[in-house]
Design an enzyme around this catalytic site. Structure first.
Site, PDB file in Angstrom:
ATOM      1  N   GLY A 165       0.989  -1.269   0.023  1.00  0.00           N
ATOM      2  CA  GLY A 165       0.023  -0.008   0.036  1.00  0.00           C
ATOM      3  C   GLY A 165       0.938   1.367   0.147  1.00  0.00           C
ATOM      4  O   GLY A 165       0.438   2.301   0.338  1.00  0.00           O
TER       5      GLY A 165
ATOM      6  N   LYS B 208      -0.131   2.642  -4.191  1.00  0.00           N
ATOM      7  CA  LYS B 208      -0.725   3.982  -4.457  1.00  0.00           C
ATOM      8  C   LYS B 208      -0.398   4.582  -5.782  1.00  0.00           C
ATOM      9  O   LYS B 208      -1.355   5.164  -6.467  1.00  0.00           O
ATOM     10  CB  LYS B 208      -0.347   5.154  -3.478  1.00  0.00           C
ATOM     11  CG  LYS B 208      -0.684   4.839  -1.948  1.00  0.00           C
ATOM     12  CD  LYS B 208      -2.195   4.428  -1.736  1.00  0.00           C
ATOM     13  CE  LYS B 208      -2.347   4.684  -0.312  1.00  0.00           C
ATOM     14  NZ  LYS B 208      -2.123   3.250   0.326  1.00  0.00           N
TER      15      LYS B 208
ATOM     16  N   ASP C 292      -8.092   4.927   3.295  1.00  0.00           N
ATOM     17  CA  ASP C 292      -6.910   5.752   4.126  1.00  0.00           C
ATOM     18  C   ASP C 292      -6.273   7.007   3.238  1.00  0.00           C
ATOM     19  O   ASP C 292      -6.408   6.956   1.884  1.00  0.00           O
ATOM     20  CB  ASP C 292      -5.798   4.707   4.349  1.00  0.00           C
ATOM     21  CG  ASP C 292      -5.362   3.946   2.986  1.00  0.00           C
ATOM     22  OD1 ASP C 292      -6.149   3.618   2.139  1.00  0.00           O
ATOM     23  OD2 ASP C 292      -4.030   3.835   2.810  1.00  0.00           O
ATOM     24  N   ASP C 293      -5.793   7.813   3.799  1.00  0.00           N
ATOM     25  CA  ASP C 293      -5.379   8.832   3.168  1.00  0.00           C
ATOM     26  C   ASP C 293      -6.108   9.683   2.156  1.00  0.00           C
ATOM     27  O   ASP C 293      -5.589  10.034   1.251  1.00  0.00           O
ATOM     28  CB  ASP C 293      -3.816   8.640   2.886  1.00  0.00           C
ATOM     29  CG  ASP C 293      -3.035   7.995   3.967  1.00  0.00           C
ATOM     30  OD1 ASP C 293      -3.461   8.139   5.018  1.00  0.00           O
ATOM     31  OD2 ASP C 293      -2.242   7.136   3.592  1.00  0.00           O
TER      32      ASP C 293
ATOM     33  N   TYR D 283      -7.536   5.000  10.632  1.00  0.00           N
ATOM     34  CA  TYR D 283      -7.076   3.777  11.018  1.00  0.00           C
ATOM     35  C   TYR D 283      -6.081   3.510  12.046  1.00  0.00           C
ATOM     36  O   TYR D 283      -5.357   2.562  12.249  1.00  0.00           O
ATOM     37  CB  TYR D 283      -6.475   3.220   9.583  1.00  0.00           C
ATOM     38  CG  TYR D 283      -5.542   4.127   9.061  1.00  0.00           C
ATOM     39  CD1 TYR D 283      -4.135   4.302   9.581  1.00  0.00           C
ATOM     40  CD2 TYR D 283      -5.803   5.217   8.000  1.00  0.00           C
ATOM     41  CE1 TYR D 283      -3.129   5.256   9.009  1.00  0.00           C
ATOM     42  CE2 TYR D 283      -4.982   6.077   7.271  1.00  0.00           C
ATOM     43  CZ  TYR D 283      -3.732   5.984   7.880  1.00  0.00           C
ATOM     44  OH  TYR D 283      -2.879   6.657   7.247  1.00  0.00           O
TER      45      TYR D 283
ATOM     46  N   TRP E 105      -2.374  -3.636   9.949  1.00  0.00           N
ATOM     47  CA  TRP E 105      -1.498  -2.966   8.903  1.00  0.00           C
ATOM     48  C   TRP E 105      -0.427  -2.310   9.299  1.00  0.00           C
ATOM     49  O   TRP E 105      -0.468  -1.209   9.931  1.00  0.00           O
ATOM     50  CB  TRP E 105      -2.546  -2.114   8.231  1.00  0.00           C
ATOM     51  CG  TRP E 105      -1.875  -1.198   7.019  1.00  0.00           C
ATOM     52  CD1 TRP E 105      -0.801  -0.513   7.085  1.00  0.00           C
ATOM     53  CD2 TRP E 105      -2.572  -0.737   5.872  1.00  0.00           C
ATOM     54  NE1 TRP E 105      -0.410   0.134   5.700  1.00  0.00           N
ATOM     55  CE2 TRP E 105      -1.655  -0.091   5.124  1.00  0.00           C
ATOM     56  CE3 TRP E 105      -3.668  -1.099   5.303  1.00  0.00           C
ATOM     57  CZ2 TRP E 105      -1.972   0.477   3.819  1.00  0.00           C
ATOM     58  CZ3 TRP E 105      -4.181  -0.682   4.225  1.00  0.00           C
ATOM     59  CH2 TRP E 105      -3.041   0.125   3.243  1.00  0.00           C
ATOM     60  N   ASP E 106       0.775  -3.094   9.385  1.00  0.00           N
ATOM     61  CA  ASP E 106       2.009  -2.633  10.037  1.00  0.00           C
ATOM     62  C   ASP E 106       2.846  -1.784   9.339  1.00  0.00           C
ATOM     63  O   ASP E 106       3.256  -2.095   8.247  1.00  0.00           O
ATOM     64  CB  ASP E 106       2.823  -3.811  10.385  1.00  0.00           C
ATOM     65  CG  ASP E 106       3.500  -3.312  11.920  1.00  0.00           C
ATOM     66  OD1 ASP E 106       4.223  -2.395  11.758  1.00  0.00           O
ATOM     67  OD2 ASP E 106       3.770  -4.230  12.807  1.00  0.00           O
ATOM     68  N   ASN E 107       2.826  -0.392   9.329  1.00  0.00           N
ATOM     69  CA  ASN E 107       3.617   0.632   8.669  1.00  0.00           C
ATOM     70  C   ASN E 107       5.108   0.261   8.936  1.00  0.00           C
ATOM     71  O   ASN E 107       5.879   1.459   9.162  1.00  0.00           O
ATOM     72  CB  ASN E 107       2.996   1.860   8.854  1.00  0.00           C
ATOM     73  CG  ASN E 107       1.831   1.987   7.697  1.00  0.00           C
ATOM     74  OD1 ASN E 107       1.852   1.554   6.781  1.00  0.00           O
ATOM     75  ND2 ASN E 107       1.090   2.941   8.481  1.00  0.00           N
TER      76      ASN E 107
ATOM     77  N   ASP F  38       7.840   5.069   2.562  1.00  0.00           N
ATOM     78  CA  ASP F  38       7.633   6.284   1.405  1.00  0.00           C
ATOM     79  C   ASP F  38       7.564   7.656   2.108  1.00  0.00           C
ATOM     80  O   ASP F  38       7.582   7.740   3.212  1.00  0.00           O
ATOM     81  CB  ASP F  38       6.210   5.600   0.916  1.00  0.00           C
ATOM     82  CG  ASP F  38       5.132   5.592   1.817  1.00  0.00           C
ATOM     83  OD1 ASP F  38       5.255   5.766   2.870  1.00  0.00           O
ATOM     84  OD2 ASP F  38       3.969   5.138   1.527  1.00  0.00           O
TER      85      ASP F  38
END
Length: 354
Positions: A10, A41, A117-118, A153, A215-217, A222
């Site tokens: 993502g 994205k 998201d975003d 989120y 959802w582990d960032n 990025d």
């Protein structure tokens, strides 16, 4: 209890190649990764131009990757962001979604993820509108699992600064309105969580009425700021005990596909080894698996400048690192030199327009 590990691709910025995705899949599947959600994205046909079908060549590549996932025992999913479809969620939106999902279903989707998201989120009846759309998609798709990433989120206040005021009782309302079978993506107390603990997950579960799928960032890098750094170190701050409080745990990988596999393998080790997990040892073992012993030892010595110093602050070290990794004939070394050459910089324009 075995945790359901996966990848949610993502990230913003330069997209991976199909060969990159296949390499990541073949590296992580043997370690226990069991689902892969495709949603970069940079793919406009899943975001800004979602109502249009993918060009035939790109769709054929997507189908081939889906088949590769299934051949390796990995569930394949697509992450769709139907921009502008909730307000209004009318007959035109439903018809467009039905067409899109029918097209995506020809890939043989195992999973479907609907992401918000975003994106600007200060919209009326946000939870109800999003839940109605997600439930519509769940009934329209052939995928046997449906995931949803809400606008908010995480508990992180940065989301309100970026996308608008969080509605009161947003999570509780989602929990009431969403079908119980829908899995909800959640990043933790922060967008990029330093730690994810049992107490936090219990609280969110109580609000949503279900366990979240993390959802582990990490190791994603990025964005304008984060693309200055390579995220290489082993996972920490994810105690194995959280396995009992999540429906799954997906990583959002870095812009560097092969290097992403190093921390990804340590997450599997973290759950497998429990209290016996040692992050330094896990890093070296994972790096050796991906790179071989000599390259792994070199990378270990250079973690400080690569992960902590920042590309624009390397000074004389830049030329030294460029020469060292330029002399190594390995695709991961080329990822490092490309990063040193600025080829992985993510611009503000990319974040705002992808």
């Amino acid at each position: 209890m075995t945790v359901n590990l996966g990848v949610i691709e993502g990230l913003f910025g330069k997209p991976w190649s199909w060969a990159d995705r296949t390499t990541v899949l073949r590296t992580l599947a043997p370690a226990g990764y069991r689902f892969y959600h495709y949603g970069p994205k940079a793919d406009p046909f899943l975001r800004r131009r979602w109502q249009e079908p993918h060009p035939p060549e790109q769709f054929a590549a997507l189908a081939a990757f889906a088949a590769e996932c299934r051949a390796r025992g990995v569930r394949f999913g697509v992450a769709l962001t139907p921009v502008g479809s909730t307000h209004p969620f009318d007959d035109a939106s439903r018809a467009a979604l039905r067409r899109k999902l029918a097209h995506l279903d020809t890939l043989g989707l195992d999973d479907l993820a609907i992401l918000f998201d975003d994106l600007p989120a200060e919209l009326p009846d946000l939870a109800r509108s999003q839940a109605d759309l997600v439930d519509f998609c769940a009934n329209a798709t052939r995928a046997s699992r449906v995931f949803f990433c809400p606008s908010f989120y995480s508990d992180d206040p940065i989301l309100e600064r970026a996308w608008g005021r969080r509605p009161p009782a947003y999570l509780a309302d989602l929990g009431r309105f969403l079908d119980r079978r829908v899995q909800v993506y959640w990043t933790g107390e922060e967008v990029i969580s330093r730690e994810i603990g049992v107490a936090h997950l219990k609280r969110v579960q109580d609000e949503l009425g279900r366990k979240v799928c993390l959802w582990d960032n990490y190791p994603v890098n990025d964005g304008v700021r984060m693309s200055q750094y390579l995220h290489l170190r082993a996972f920490t701050g994810r105690p194995a005990a959280i396995r009992n409080h999540v429906s799954g745990h997906a990583i959002n990988p870095a812009s560097q596909p092969l290097l992403s596999c190093i921390p990804a393998l340590t997450l599997a080790a973290n759950y497998r080894e429990g209290d016996g997990y040692a992050y330094g040892q896990a890093f070296l073992a994972a790096a050796t698996t991906v790179l071989g012993p000599d390259f792994a030892a070199t990378l270990r010595r250079d973690i400080l400048p690569l992960q902590d110093t920042g590309l624009d602050n390397l000074g004389p070290r830049h030329a030294e690192l460029r020469a060292r990794y330029g002399a190594i004939d390995h695709p991961a070394a080329r990822e490092i030199t490309d990063w040193l050459d600025g080829r992985f910089r993510t611009t503000l324009e990319e974040v705002q327009t992808q």
